[in-house]
Design an enzyme around this catalytic site. Structure first.
Site, PDB file in Angstrom:
ATOM      1  N   ARG A   1       0.854  -1.180   0.000  1.00 15.62           N
ATOM      2  CA  ARG A   1       0.000   0.000   0.000  1.00 15.62           C
ATOM      3  C   ARG A   1       0.891   1.231   0.000  1.00 15.62           C
ATOM      4  O   ARG A   1       2.038   1.195   0.453  1.00 15.62           O
ATOM      5  CB  ARG A   1      -0.933   0.032   1.215  1.00 15.62           C
ATOM      6  CG  ARG A   1      -0.222   0.184   2.545  1.00 15.62           C
ATOM      7  CD  ARG A   1      -1.178   0.083   3.721  1.00 15.62           C
ATOM      8  NE  ARG A   1      -0.493   0.331   4.990  1.00 15.62           N
ATOM      9  CZ  ARG A   1      -0.395   1.509   5.569  1.00 15.62           C
ATOM     10  NH1 ARG A   1      -0.938   2.566   4.994  1.00 15.62           N
ATOM     11  NH2 ARG A   1       0.221   1.660   6.718  1.00 15.62           N
TER      12      ARG A   1
ATOM     13  N   ARG B   1      -2.729  10.585   2.682  1.00 20.31           N
ATOM     14  CA  ARG B   1      -3.544  11.288   3.679  1.00 20.31           C
ATOM     15  C   ARG B   1      -4.041  12.592   3.065  1.00 20.31           C
ATOM     16  O   ARG B   1      -3.248  13.344   2.505  1.00 20.31           O
ATOM     17  CB  ARG B   1      -2.721  11.608   4.925  1.00 20.31           C
ATOM     18  CG  ARG B   1      -2.215  10.392   5.665  1.00 20.31           C
ATOM     19  CD  ARG B   1      -1.343  10.850   6.818  1.00 20.31           C
ATOM     20  NE  ARG B   1      -0.733   9.731   7.508  1.00 20.31           N
ATOM     21  CZ  ARG B   1       0.384   9.817   8.203  1.00 20.31           C
ATOM     22  NH1 ARG B   1       1.016  10.974   8.287  1.00 20.31           N
ATOM     23  NH2 ARG B   1       0.877   8.757   8.806  1.00 20.31           N
TER      24      ARG B   1
ATOM     25  N   ARG C   1      18.922  -7.328  -0.285  1.00 20.45           N
ATOM     26  CA  ARG C   1      19.610  -6.057  -0.474  1.00 20.45           C
ATOM     27  C   ARG C   1      20.257  -5.680   0.844  1.00 20.45           C
ATOM     28  O   ARG C   1      19.752  -6.017   1.926  1.00 20.45           O
ATOM     29  CB  ARG C   1      18.641  -4.946  -0.894  1.00 20.45           C
ATOM     30  CG  ARG C   1      18.114  -5.091  -2.290  1.00 20.45           C
ATOM     31  CD  ARG C   1      19.185  -4.992  -3.347  1.00 20.45           C
ATOM     32  NE  ARG C   1      19.643  -3.612  -3.553  1.00 20.45           N
ATOM     33  CZ  ARG C   1      20.571  -3.272  -4.432  1.00 20.45           C
ATOM     34  NH1 ARG C   1      21.191  -4.210  -5.137  1.00 20.45           N
ATOM     35  NH2 ARG C   1      20.918  -2.007  -4.593  1.00 20.45           N
TER      36      ARG C   1
ATOM     37  N   ARG D   1      19.192   7.836   1.382  1.00 23.56           N
ATOM     38  CA  ARG D   1      18.699   8.627   2.511  1.00 23.56           C
ATOM     39  C   ARG D   1      19.864   9.287   3.237  1.00 23.56           C
ATOM     40  O   ARG D   1      20.990   8.789   3.214  1.00 23.56           O
ATOM     41  CB  ARG D   1      17.932   7.752   3.507  1.00 23.56           C
ATOM     42  CG  ARG D   1      16.708   7.077   2.960  1.00 23.56           C
ATOM     43  CD  ARG D   1      15.851   6.429   4.054  1.00 23.56           C
ATOM     44  NE  ARG D   1      16.497   5.273   4.663  1.00 23.56           N
ATOM     45  CZ  ARG D   1      15.971   4.560   5.649  1.00 23.56           C
ATOM     46  NH1 ARG D   1      14.793   4.905   6.160  1.00 23.56           N
ATOM     47  NH2 ARG D   1      16.597   3.503   6.140  1.00 23.56           N
TER      48      ARG D   1
ATOM     49  N   GLU E   1      23.171   6.878   3.339  1.00 24.43           N
ATOM     50  CA  GLU E   1      22.850   5.463   3.165  1.00 24.43           C
ATOM     51  C   GLU E   1      22.896   5.074   1.690  1.00 24.43           C
ATOM     52  O   GLU E   1      22.233   5.686   0.861  1.00 24.43           O
ATOM     53  CB  GLU E   1      21.465   5.177   3.741  1.00 24.43           C
ATOM     54  CG  GLU E   1      21.010   3.744   3.583  1.00 24.43           C
ATOM     55  CD  GLU E   1      19.641   3.509   4.188  1.00 24.43           C
ATOM     56  OE1 GLU E   1      18.878   2.714   3.609  1.00 24.43           O
ATOM     57  OE2 GLU E   1      19.318   4.117   5.234  1.00 24.43           O
TER      58      GLU E   1
ATOM     59  N   TYR F   1      10.403  -9.228   5.686  1.00 25.74           N
ATOM     60  CA  TYR F   1      10.697  -7.900   6.206  1.00 25.74           C
ATOM     61  C   TYR F   1       9.879  -7.690   7.470  1.00 25.74           C
ATOM     62  O   TYR F   1       8.652  -7.589   7.430  1.00 25.74           O
ATOM     63  CB  TYR F   1      10.378  -6.803   5.195  1.00 25.74           C
ATOM     64  CG  TYR F   1      10.732  -5.449   5.743  1.00 25.74           C
ATOM     65  CD1 TYR F   1      12.051  -5.015   5.737  1.00 25.74           C
ATOM     66  CD2 TYR F   1       9.770  -4.642   6.329  1.00 25.74           C
ATOM     67  CE1 TYR F   1      12.402  -3.792   6.280  1.00 25.74           C
ATOM     68  CE2 TYR F   1      10.107  -3.417   6.871  1.00 25.74           C
ATOM     69  CZ  TYR F   1      11.422  -2.997   6.847  1.00 25.74           C
ATOM     70  OH  TYR F   1      11.765  -1.799   7.406  1.00 25.74           O
TER      71      TYR F   1
ATOM     72  N   ASP G   1       9.641  -5.318  11.016  1.00 28.24           N
ATOM     73  CA  ASP G   1      10.157  -4.227  11.823  1.00 28.24           C
ATOM     74  C   ASP G   1      10.256  -4.692  13.271  1.00 28.24           C
ATOM     75  O   ASP G   1       9.969  -5.844  13.597  1.00 28.24           O
ATOM     76  CB  ASP G   1       9.306  -2.960  11.668  1.00 28.24           C
ATOM     77  CG  ASP G   1       7.871  -3.145  12.128  1.00 28.24           C
ATOM     78  OD1 ASP G   1       7.592  -4.093  12.897  1.00 28.24           O
ATOM     79  OD2 ASP G   1       7.011  -2.336  11.728  1.00 28.24           O
TER      80      ASP G   1
END
Length: 379
Positions: free
Chosen positions: A178, A182, A256, A287, A308, A356, A358
């Site tokens: 997704r 907003r 990666r 980044r 990065e 992945y 978190d």
């Protein structure tokens, strides 16, 4: 409880391994031998004060804790308190700065207009409709079907291709599940109820989590170099690469990785925020991180930044992001079948699951895994 279950070996001292070690020692009363090939506990979540400036630096890139899961929040607060940091992400494109994720500010800055929430919602819907994509076959088509071409071209395409080292149309659609849009001026990156950075850093958090004297920690220790010399044990918790555990018999899973270029600057502030995405393809890094902004309650004269860079890792390099193409997932499925032949080995964490995850996902998964394990061992 079966009397023979007295010793567990845990491979990997990141969040999955550390939570499992903490639960096994404190709830089951077992001895735990925790192994990690790095010189510190904490895995990729490790942070420590920079020796030159005193700024808490996240060695492997920023880790912002966020969750709406009350059990996870309650658990992690046993080992730390959190500051009031609320994460924002900004993006640079063609010399202009935009807030992410996509919202009224980013849309109106990109268009040079002042759309209302209703107008912006209709604009996105119209742009999506123009693509005519009903069945996305790859990441590019998926992103276009979610936000339309202007937002995709501005903020997603070049950044994504730098990060993954592949054309967006070559990446599977599920890499982007997704893209939140907003239709307000809220620039907070996460919607979770609880957010923050540990007051004393992640290093202190992990040291407290692993403080039980039943836990023996051996750092600079590669499991595969010592596996035949380990003490007898009845449970192995493995959070290393799942393909390595099986000696790559079905092939290597693709990842990666990222590397960071550190710079200490004699400035009070470099970019005014903690994370700046570099969306232009001709900028080689993805980044820029400035760590002092994670602890705005503290004052420092200098600043530390990380640039990065994303790259394809060589065997033995630290890995970060599973690529998870169809070919990768077919290989993973074969390893998943192999794990069924090892009932006393628990596979988990980002590397062990090839997923992945978190910090919130990793902790919650570890807690759920331990709960199921405890039930099984008590039968």
């Amino acid at each position: 409880m079966h009397a023979q279950y007295k010793m567990a070996i845990v491979v990997g001292a990141g969040f999955f391994g550390s939570v499992m070690a903490e639960r096994i020692s404190n709830k089951l009363g077992w001895k735990v031998l925790l192994l990690d090939k790095r010189p510190h506990i904490g895995g990729n979540s490790w942070s420590a004060p920079d020796q030159e400036t005193g700024i808490e630096v996240h060695t492997y890139g920023p880790h912002i804790f966020h969750t709406s899961h009350e059990a996870c929040w309650s658990y992690i607060n046993r080992f730390t308190t959190f500051n009031g940091y609320r994460h924002t992400v900004w993006a640079t494109r063609k010399g202009k700065v935009y807030p992410l994720p996509f919202g009224l500010a980013a849309i109106n800055l990109l268009l040079g207009r002042r759309l209302s929430p209703t107008e912006a919602r209709q604009w996105v819907a119209d742009e999506v409709s123009k693509t005519g994509i009903l069945d996305p076959r790859n990441l590019e088509e998926k992103a276009l079907s979610l936000v339309g071409r202007p937002l995709y071209e501005a903020f997603v395409k070049q950044y994504t291709e730098k990060h993954w080292g592949m054309k967006a149309r070559e990446l599977p659609a599920y890499v982007i599940t997704r893209l939140p849009v907003r239709f307000t001026y809220d620039v907070g990156y996460y919607n979770d109820r609880w957010q923050g950075i540990p007051d004393d850093g992640y290093g202190a958090l992990f040291r407290k989590m692993l403080a039980n004297p039943l836990i023996e920690i051996r750092l600079n220790t590669d499991y595969f170099e010592v596996q035949n010399k380990l003490p007898p044990h009845d449970l192995l918790v493995y959070s290393g690469p799942i393909d390595q555990f099986f000696a790559y018999k079905h092939g290597r899973l693709r990842w990666r990785s990222v590397r960071f270029e550190k710079e200490v600057l004699n400035l009070p502030d470099f970019q005014g925020t903690s994370v700046m995405n570099e969306c232009d393809g001709d900028v080689p890094y993805t980044r820029t991180h400035e760590f002092k902004h994670f602890t705005p309650e503290r004052t420092f004269d200098n600043t530390v930044i990380f640039r990065e860079y994303s790259y394809a890792p060589n065997p033995g390099d630290d890995v970060y992001y599973p690529v998870r193409t169809d070919a990768d997932m077919a290989i993973r499925a074969k390893y998943k079948v192999e794990t069924e032949q090892f009932p006393r080995v628990v596979f988990g964490g980002r590397l062990g699951a090839y997923a992945y995850l978190d910090m919130e996902n990793t902790i919650s998964t570890a807690l759920d895994t331990f709960a199921g394990l405890k039930t099984r061992l008590s039968q």
